[in-house]
Design a protein around this motif. Structure first.
Motif, PDB file in Angstrom:
ATOM      1  N   ALA A 279       0.828  -1.203   0.000  1.00  0.00           N
ATOM      2  CA  ALA A 279       0.000   0.000   0.000  1.00  0.00           C
ATOM      3  C   ALA A 279       0.865   1.258   0.000  1.00  0.00           C
ATOM      4  CB  ALA A 279      -0.924  -0.005   1.219  1.00  0.00           C
ATOM      5  N   VAL A 280       1.977   1.213   0.725  1.00  0.00           N
ATOM      6  CA  VAL A 280       2.867   2.372   0.803  1.00  0.00           C
ATOM      7  C   VAL A 280       3.526   2.651  -0.545  1.00  0.00           C
ATOM      8  CG1 VAL A 280       4.978   3.280   1.838  1.00  0.00           C
ATOM      9  CG2 VAL A 280       3.312   2.078   3.264  1.00  0.00           C
ATOM     10  N   VAL A 281       4.063   1.627  -1.182  1.00  0.00           N
ATOM     11  CA  VAL A 281       4.846   1.810  -2.404  1.00  0.00           C
ATOM     12  C   VAL A 281       3.965   1.998  -3.636  1.00  0.00           C
ATOM     13  CG1 VAL A 281       6.534   0.730  -3.956  1.00  0.00           C
ATOM     14  CG2 VAL A 281       6.794   0.524  -1.481  1.00  0.00           C
ATOM     15  N   ILE A 282       2.892   1.215  -3.732  1.00  0.00           N
ATOM     16  CA  ILE A 282       2.075   1.203  -4.942  1.00  0.00           C
ATOM     17  C   ILE A 282       0.866   2.124  -4.853  1.00  0.00           C
ATOM     18  CG2 ILE A 282       0.522  -0.270  -6.308  1.00  0.00           C
ATOM     19  CD1 ILE A 282       2.529  -2.501  -6.009  1.00  0.00           C
TER      20      ILE A 282
ATOM     21  N   VAL B 251      -3.858 -21.553  -1.851  1.00  0.00           N
ATOM     22  CA  VAL B 251      -4.254 -22.221  -0.599  1.00  0.00           C
ATOM     23  C   VAL B 251      -5.648 -21.786  -0.147  1.00  0.00           C
ATOM     24  CG1 VAL B 251      -1.926 -22.689   0.199  1.00  0.00           C
ATOM     25  CG2 VAL B 251      -2.971 -20.487   0.752  1.00  0.00           C
ATOM     26  N   GLY B 252      -6.460 -21.333  -1.096  1.00  0.00           N
ATOM     27  CA  GLY B 252      -7.855 -21.074  -0.773  1.00  0.00           C
ATOM     28  C   GLY B 252      -8.367 -19.690  -1.039  1.00  0.00           C
ATOM     29  N   GLY B 253      -7.483 -18.706  -1.194  1.00  0.00           N
ATOM     30  CA  GLY B 253      -7.944 -17.348  -1.489  1.00  0.00           C
ATOM     31  C   GLY B 253      -7.226 -16.301  -0.668  1.00  0.00           C
ATOM     32  N   VAL B 254      -7.392 -15.037  -1.059  1.00  0.00           N
ATOM     33  CA  VAL B 254      -6.726 -13.919  -0.403  1.00  0.00           C
ATOM     34  C   VAL B 254      -7.572 -13.393   0.749  1.00  0.00           C
ATOM     35  CG1 VAL B 254      -5.972 -11.522  -0.705  1.00  0.00           C
ATOM     36  CG2 VAL B 254      -5.462 -13.228  -2.466  1.00  0.00           C
ATOM     37  N   SER B 255      -6.908 -13.150   1.875  1.00  0.00           N
ATOM     38  CA  SER B 255      -7.535 -12.438   2.985  1.00  0.00           C
ATOM     39  C   SER B 255      -6.919 -11.046   3.005  1.00  0.00           C
ATOM     40  CB  SER B 255      -7.261 -13.152   4.314  1.00  0.00           C
ATOM     41  OG  SER B 255      -7.809 -12.413   5.397  1.00  0.00           O
ATOM     42  N   PRO B 256      -7.571 -10.049   2.397  1.00  0.00           N
ATOM     43  CA  PRO B 256      -6.940  -8.737   2.210  1.00  0.00           C
ATOM     44  C   PRO B 256      -6.793  -7.956   3.508  1.00  0.00           C
ATOM     45  CG  PRO B 256      -9.236  -8.657   1.521  1.00  0.00           C
ATOM     46  CD  PRO B 256      -8.935 -10.102   1.833  1.00  0.00           C
ATOM     47  N   VAL B 257      -5.875  -7.002   3.497  1.00  0.00           N
ATOM     48  CA  VAL B 257      -5.765  -6.055   4.596  1.00  0.00           C
ATOM     49  C   VAL B 257      -7.005  -5.160   4.549  1.00  0.00           C
ATOM     50  CG1 VAL B 257      -4.417  -4.171   5.580  1.00  0.00           C
ATOM     51  CG2 VAL B 257      -3.251  -6.065   4.422  1.00  0.00           C
ATOM     52  N   PRO B 258      -7.719  -4.986   5.656  1.00  0.00           N
ATOM     53  CA  PRO B 258      -8.934  -4.158   5.638  1.00  0.00           C
ATOM     54  C   PRO B 258      -8.657  -2.746   5.128  1.00  0.00           C
ATOM     55  CG  PRO B 258      -8.774  -5.377   7.689  1.00  0.00           C
ATOM     56  CD  PRO B 258      -7.467  -5.565   6.988  1.00  0.00           C
ATOM     57  N   ALA B 259      -9.522  -2.256   4.255  1.00  0.00           N
ATOM     58  CA  ALA B 259      -9.340  -0.931   3.669  1.00  0.00           C
ATOM     59  C   ALA B 259      -9.274   0.161   4.735  1.00  0.00           C
ATOM     60  CB  ALA B 259     -10.472  -0.638   2.686  1.00  0.00           C
ATOM     61  N   GLU B 260     -10.077   0.006   5.807  1.00  0.00           N
ATOM     62  CA  GLU B 260     -10.087   1.004   6.878  1.00  0.00           C
ATOM     63  C   GLU B 260      -8.733   1.060   7.577  1.00  0.00           C
ATOM     64  OE1 GLU B 260     -12.103  -1.562   6.622  1.00  0.00           O
ATOM     65  OE2 GLU B 260     -14.046  -0.693   6.062  1.00  0.00           O
ATOM     66  N   SER B 261      -8.132  -0.107   7.755  1.00  0.00           N
ATOM     67  CA  SER B 261      -6.827  -0.170   8.398  1.00  0.00           C
ATOM     68  C   SER B 261      -5.766   0.489   7.526  1.00  0.00           C
ATOM     69  CB  SER B 261      -6.449  -1.632   8.664  1.00  0.00           C
ATOM     70  OG  SER B 261      -5.159  -1.729   9.217  1.00  0.00           O
ATOM     71  N   VAL B 262      -5.844   0.254   6.221  1.00  0.00           N
ATOM     72  CA  VAL B 262      -4.887   0.865   5.293  1.00  0.00           C
ATOM     73  C   VAL B 262      -5.045   2.380   5.293  1.00  0.00           C
ATOM     74  CG1 VAL B 262      -4.208   1.081   2.871  1.00  0.00           C
ATOM     75  CG2 VAL B 262      -4.725  -1.166   3.828  1.00  0.00           C
ATOM     76  N   ALA B 263      -6.283   2.861   5.296  1.00  0.00           N
ATOM     77  CA  ALA B 263      -6.530   4.306   5.284  1.00  0.00           C
ATOM     78  C   ALA B 263      -5.900   4.971   6.512  1.00  0.00           C
ATOM     79  CB  ALA B 263      -8.028   4.577   5.239  1.00  0.00           C
TER      80      ALA B 263
ATOM     81  N   PHE C 102      -3.448   3.766   8.289  1.00  0.00           N
ATOM     82  CA  PHE C 102      -2.003   3.579   8.160  1.00  0.00           C
ATOM     83  C   PHE C 102      -1.396   4.656   7.277  1.00  0.00           C
ATOM     84  CE2 PHE C 102       1.535   1.276   5.912  1.00  0.00           C
ATOM     85  CZ  PHE C 102       2.378   1.129   7.008  1.00  0.00           C
ATOM     86  N   LEU C 103      -2.025   4.898   6.116  1.00  0.00           N
ATOM     87  CA  LEU C 103      -1.498   5.869   5.168  1.00  0.00           C
ATOM     88  C   LEU C 103      -1.653   7.309   5.651  1.00  0.00           C
ATOM     89  CD1 LEU C 103      -2.662   4.368   1.745  1.00  0.00           C
ATOM     90  CD2 LEU C 103      -0.445   4.141   2.871  1.00  0.00           C
ATOM     91  N   ALA C 104      -2.572   7.530   6.575  1.00  0.00           N
ATOM     92  CA  ALA C 104      -2.796   8.880   7.096  1.00  0.00           C
ATOM     93  C   ALA C 104      -1.757   9.287   8.138  1.00  0.00           C
ATOM     94  CB  ALA C 104      -4.195   8.980   7.701  1.00  0.00           C
ATOM     95  N   ARG C 105      -0.989   8.327   8.631  1.00  0.00           N
ATOM     96  CA  ARG C 105       0.032   8.629   9.628  1.00  0.00           C
ATOM     97  C   ARG C 105       1.116   9.520   9.045  1.00  0.00           C
ATOM     98  NH1 ARG C 105       1.597   2.765  11.847  1.00  0.00           N
ATOM     99  NH2 ARG C 105       3.635   3.763  11.544  1.00  0.00           N
TER     100      ARG C 105
END
Length: 258
Positions: free
Chosen positions: A149-152, A226-238, A240-243
């Motif tokens: 999320a930080v780089v891309i 191995v069954g599918g992606v468990s993504p990082v929650p969008a709220e958590s990323v938001a 994180f990026l706001a820091r």
């Protein structure tokens, strides 16, 4: 003529980026795949020539183009591939025809929407596996780990279009839509059944975005296996990026300070 062969305009930065992305062990391109470009101070773009190998590129393997004439082609519905090919032709130099890459329109489209220092277009095997799959459009619709999320940031997905004028026009309109919505260019564009485009103010930025995109593809492929992606929650990323510290880091990364 919209293209000229001017080796003296090719910077060492552009050459090093091109050769780095072309290194065989990185598996981003093979043969004459892929291309790079740099925006000059006068608004022209230096872009890799058609048929040249990225890993062994020299200053002779580039042409310089004016942006304006190609923007006209991108915006004209009845533009033909023959017109684009003619506009990219820099003539015969040293017994060899020098013509801008068929994907030069991708590089011009970036500059037409919002000027950027460097652009790198590659066809990484790891990413192509996803872009040729039924999960292509959804694959990067979420983040799988924080550094991605930080780089891309927020990537743009563009459905498949035939390389040349068709891809150039589809890419151009998709970029404009993204810029209108978010107020900036994406750092990574994913091309369905094709590859990626990395956009940054520095050569190091393009190199880093390309590397991180490949790692993201490898993580996704492993998770799907191995069954599918468990993504990082969008709220958590938001959050994180706001820091402040992460905003500072993103600014440094954009400048190539990894």
């Amino acid at each position: 003529m919209s293209a000229i062969h001017a080796p003296e305009l090719v910077t060492q930065e552009l050459l090093e980026l091109t050769r780095s992305l072309g290194r065989p062990e990185r598996d981003l391109v093979i043969l004459a795949e892929g291309n790079t470009s740099q925006l000059l101070d006068d608004g022209r773009v230096v872009v890799k020539a058609s048929g040249s190998n990225m890993a062994s590129a020299t200053s002779d393997d580039f042409v310089t183009v004016e942006v304006g004439p190609f923007v006209d082609l991108l915006q004209r519905e009845n533009c033909t591939q023959d017109e684009v090919t003619a506009a990219l032709d820099a003539g015969v130099v040293g017994g060899q025809r020098r013509r801008g890459s068929i994907e030069a329109l991708v590089h011009v489209a970036v500059q037409a929407v919002s000027p950027a220092g460097f652009v790198g277009h590659t066809h990484p095997t790891a990413i192509l596996g996803l872009m040729a799959s039924v999960r292509a459009q959804e694959a990067y619709g979420y983040w799988v780990y924080s550094d991605e999320a930080v780089v891309i940031g927020r990537p743009l997905y563009v459905p498949y279009a035939s390389p040349g004028i068709e891809l150039g026009q589809v890419f151009y309109h998709a970029l404009r839509g993204y810029a209108d919505q978010y107020g900036q260019l994406p750092q990574l564009v994913l091309l369905g059944n094709h590859g990626i485009v990395a956009i940054a103010p520095t050569a190091a930025g393009v190199d880093g975005i390309s590397a991180m995109a490949v790692k993201g593809a490898q993580v996704r492929a492993a998770a799907y296996a191995v069954g599918g992606v468990s993504p990082v929650p969008a709220e958590s990323v938001a959050k994180f990026l706001a820091r402040a510290d992460i905003s500072e880091r993103r600014g440094n990364l954009a400048k190539g300070q990894f």
